[in-house]
Enzyme design. Structure first.
Site, PDB file in Angstrom:
ATOM      1  N   GLY A  97      44.368  12.041  46.867  1.00  0.00           N
ATOM      2  CA  GLY A  97      43.409  11.359  45.832  1.00  0.00           C
ATOM      3  C   GLY A  97      42.547  10.484  46.370  1.00  0.00           C
ATOM      4  O   GLY A  97      41.853  11.163  47.273  1.00  0.00           O
ATOM      5  N   GLU A  98      42.392   9.422  46.373  1.00  0.00           N
ATOM      6  CA  GLU A  98      41.483   8.329  46.680  1.00  0.00           C
ATOM      7  C   GLU A  98      42.213   7.405  47.452  1.00  0.00           C
ATOM      8  O   GLU A  98      42.916   6.345  46.627  1.00  0.00           O
ATOM      9  CB  GLU A  98      40.174   7.883  45.770  1.00  0.00           C
ATOM     10  CG  GLU A  98      39.026   7.291  46.427  1.00  0.00           C
ATOM     11  CD  GLU A  98      38.544   8.014  47.424  1.00  0.00           C
ATOM     12  OE1 GLU A  98      38.182   9.413  47.108  1.00  0.00           O
ATOM     13  OE2 GLU A  98      38.054   7.708  48.536  1.00  0.00           O
ATOM     14  N   SER A  99      42.322   7.282  48.820  1.00  0.00           N
ATOM     15  CA  SER A  99      43.254   6.300  49.299  1.00  0.00           C
ATOM     16  C   SER A  99      42.740   4.762  49.309  1.00  0.00           C
ATOM     17  O   SER A  99      43.847   4.212  48.929  1.00  0.00           O
ATOM     18  CB  SER A  99      42.963   6.366  51.041  1.00  0.00           C
ATOM     19  OG  SER A  99      41.739   6.275  51.319  1.00  0.00           O
ATOM     20  N   CYS A 101      47.124  14.028  52.588  1.00  0.00           N
ATOM     21  CA  CYS A 101      45.474  13.763  52.540  1.00  0.00           C
ATOM     22  C   CYS A 101      45.459  12.113  52.386  1.00  0.00           C
ATOM     23  O   CYS A 101      45.580  11.449  53.304  1.00  0.00           O
ATOM     24  CB  CYS A 101      44.899  14.764  51.540  1.00  0.00           C
ATOM     25  SG  CYS A 101      43.138  14.697  51.812  1.00  0.00           S
ATOM     26  N   ARG A 121      38.345   9.419  58.090  1.00  0.00           N
ATOM     27  CA  ARG A 121      38.237   9.818  56.449  1.00  0.00           C
ATOM     28  C   ARG A 121      37.232  10.815  56.292  1.00  0.00           C
ATOM     29  O   ARG A 121      36.466  10.645  57.061  1.00  0.00           O
ATOM     30  CB  ARG A 121      37.912   8.554  55.599  1.00  0.00           C
ATOM     31  CG  ARG A 121      39.273   7.913  55.498  1.00  0.00           C
ATOM     32  CD  ARG A 121      38.986   6.620  54.562  1.00  0.00           C
ATOM     33  NE  ARG A 121      38.608   7.042  53.130  1.00  0.00           N
ATOM     34  CZ  ARG A 121      38.214   6.205  52.112  1.00  0.00           C
ATOM     35  NH1 ARG A 121      37.826   5.064  52.594  1.00  0.00           N
ATOM     36  NH2 ARG A 121      37.779   6.801  51.054  1.00  0.00           N
ATOM     37  N   ILE A 133      40.791  19.101  51.306  1.00  0.00           N
ATOM     38  CA  ILE A 133      39.650  18.677  50.220  1.00  0.00           C
ATOM     39  C   ILE A 133      39.221  17.264  50.776  1.00  0.00           C
ATOM     40  O   ILE A 133      40.005  16.237  50.804  1.00  0.00           O
ATOM     41  CB  ILE A 133      40.289  18.547  48.829  1.00  0.00           C
ATOM     42  CG1 ILE A 133      40.779  20.034  48.572  1.00  0.00           C
ATOM     43  CG2 ILE A 133      39.407  18.055  47.861  1.00  0.00           C
ATOM     44  CD1 ILE A 133      41.561  20.155  47.412  1.00  0.00           C
ATOM     45  N   ARG A 134      38.007  17.494  51.186  1.00  0.00           N
ATOM     46  CA  ARG A 134      37.498  16.013  51.828  1.00  0.00           C
ATOM     47  C   ARG A 134      38.400  15.218  52.828  1.00  0.00           C
ATOM     48  O   ARG A 134      38.762  14.098  52.494  1.00  0.00           O
ATOM     49  CB  ARG A 134      37.098  14.964  50.523  1.00  0.00           C
ATOM     50  CG  ARG A 134      35.813  15.488  49.818  1.00  0.00           C
ATOM     51  CD  ARG A 134      35.502  14.701  48.902  1.00  0.00           C
ATOM     52  NE  ARG A 134      34.894  13.387  49.442  1.00  0.00           N
ATOM     53  CZ  ARG A 134      35.180  12.072  48.975  1.00  0.00           C
ATOM     54  NH1 ARG A 134      36.318  12.045  47.985  1.00  0.00           N
ATOM     55  NH2 ARG A 134      34.839  10.994  49.280  1.00  0.00           N
ATOM     56  N   HIS A 167      46.900  19.929  51.609  1.00  0.00           N
ATOM     57  CA  HIS A 167      47.473  19.898  50.307  1.00  0.00           C
ATOM     58  C   HIS A 167      48.351  20.939  49.916  1.00  0.00           C
ATOM     59  O   HIS A 167      48.163  22.302  49.268  1.00  0.00           O
ATOM     60  CB  HIS A 167      46.476  19.652  49.224  1.00  0.00           C
ATOM     61  CG  HIS A 167      45.574  18.593  49.051  1.00  0.00           C
ATOM     62  ND1 HIS A 167      46.019  17.500  48.515  1.00  0.00           N
ATOM     63  CD2 HIS A 167      44.264  18.462  49.620  1.00  0.00           C
ATOM     64  CE1 HIS A 167      45.163  16.735  48.494  1.00  0.00           C
ATOM     65  NE2 HIS A 167      44.093  17.150  49.300  1.00  0.00           N
ATOM     66  N   GLU A 188      50.921  21.134  48.016  1.00  0.00           N
ATOM     67  CA  GLU A 188      51.235  21.204  46.551  1.00  0.00           C
ATOM     68  C   GLU A 188      50.250  22.050  45.729  1.00  0.00           C
ATOM     69  O   GLU A 188      50.328  22.336  44.658  1.00  0.00           O
ATOM     70  CB  GLU A 188      51.258  19.662  46.135  1.00  0.00           C
ATOM     71  CG  GLU A 188      50.048  18.881  45.828  1.00  0.00           C
ATOM     72  CD  GLU A 188      49.353  18.627  47.180  1.00  0.00           C
ATOM     73  OE1 GLU A 188      49.731  18.937  48.287  1.00  0.00           O
ATOM     74  OE2 GLU A 188      48.374  17.834  47.090  1.00  0.00           O
TER      75      GLU A 188
HETATM   76  N1  GLN Z   1      38.657  11.424  50.901  1.00  0.00           N
HETATM   77  C1  GLN Z   1      39.712  10.947  50.111  1.00  0.00           C
HETATM   78  C2  GLN Z   1      40.184   9.671  51.013  1.00  0.00           C
HETATM   79  O1  GLN Z   1      39.547   9.235  51.696  1.00  0.00           O
HETATM   80  C3  GLN Z   1      41.012  12.019  50.786  1.00  0.00           C
HETATM   81  C4  GLN Z   1      40.780  13.070  49.800  1.00  0.00           C
HETATM   82  C5  GLN Z   1      42.129  13.880  49.321  1.00  0.00           C
HETATM   83  O2  GLN Z   1      43.177  13.154  49.293  1.00  0.00           O
HETATM   84  N2  GLN Z   1      42.109  14.982  48.930  1.00  0.00           N
HETATM   85  O3  GLN Z   1      41.014   8.925  50.374  1.00  0.00           O
END
Ligand code: GLN
Length: 190
Positions: A48-50, A80, A108, A137-138, A173, A175
Site C-alpha cells: 500500500g503506502e508505507s 512491499c 522506496r 509495484i512501485r 506481491h 498475494e
Molecule cells: N511505494 C510504496 C511505498 O513507498 C510501496 C508500494 C507498494 O506497496 N506496492 O510505500
C-alpha cells in the site's frame, strides 16, 4: 488447534492476502487495533503506502504493540510497503519512521518512474518446484542488511526478499498471484 493469521487492515491490499490465506485453508482475521493481535498467531502487513500505514499504526498505537510482540518472537510478513514498515530505515526518506524489527535498509520506489510496475520470474530460497512470478509495484529494494539477515531472493543482483528470525519481507506481491508458495513459506515460520 488451527492457526489464525492476521492481516493488518489499515490500508493497502488487505483483501488479497485474506483470499490467499483462505485458499490455503487458513483462518484470516483483519487486524486493526492492538488488542486484535492477541487473537492471531502471526501477522501480514500488506502493500500500500508505507507512510499512510505508519500514520494509522501510530494513531492506533499498533506500532508499539506490534514491535513488542515481534521482539518476543511473533511471526510477521511484510510485502512491499509492509517491508518498508518493518525495516530499520529508508535510505531515500531518512526521516521516515519504521518499526526497526529487521536489520535492513530499504530504498522506496527503487525502480524509478519508468518502470513503476513489472513482473519477473524469481528464484526463491525455500520455495521449490520452479520459479515464482514476482509482481513489483512501485517496489522498494533492500540496499543494505546486517549479518543476521538471510537474503532469500535477488532480482538482477538486488535483494528483494529476506528473513531475520521471525520476520519475513518481500519487495514483491505474492498475494496478487494465484501462487500460494510464498505464503506457505511464511506459514512454516508459525
Ligand atoms: N511505494 C510504496 C511505498 O513507498 C510501496 C508500494 C507498494 O506497496 N506496492 O510505500
Amino acid at each position: 488447534m488451527s492457526i489464525k493469521v492476521g492481516v493488518l487492515g489499515l490500508q493497502g491490499d488487505i483483501r488479497e492476502h485474506v483470499e490467499i490465506l483462505k485458499k490455503l485453508g487458513i483462518e484470516a482475521v483483519v487486524v486493526k487495533l492492538p488488542e486484535h493481535l492477541e487473537k492471531v498467531d502471526a501477522l501480514i502487513i500488506p502493500g500500500g503506502e508505507s507512510t499512510t500505514i505508519w500514520k494509522l499504526m501510530k494513531i492506533t498505537r499498533m506500532n508499539e504493540a506490534l514491535k513488542e510482540k515481534i521482539e518476543k518472537g511473533f511471526p510477521v510478513y511484510g510485502t512491499c510497503a509492509g517491508m518498508i514498515v518493518l525495516s530499520s530505515g529508508v535510505e531515500n526518506y531518512p526521516e521516515q519512521e519504521t518499526l526497526k524489527v529487521i536489520d535492513i535498509k530499504v530504498r522506496r520506489n527503487a525502480f524509478g518512474r519508468q518502470v513503476e510496475s513489472f513482473e519477473a520470474d524469481l528464484n526463491i530460497k525455500g520455495v521449490s518446484d520452479g520459479l515464482f512470478r514476482g509482481i513489483f509495484i512501485r517496489a522498494p529494494l533492500i540496499v543494505d542488511y546486517g549479518e543476521n539477515v538471510e537474503i532469500l531472493c535477488e532480482y538482477e543482483e538486488n535483494p528483494v526478499m529476506a528473513r531475520q528470525g521471525n520476520v519475513l519481507v518481500s519487495s514483491f506481491h505474492p498475494e496478487l498471484t494465484e501462487d500460494t508458495r510464498v505464503h506457505e513459506l511464511f506459514l512454516k515460520m508459525i
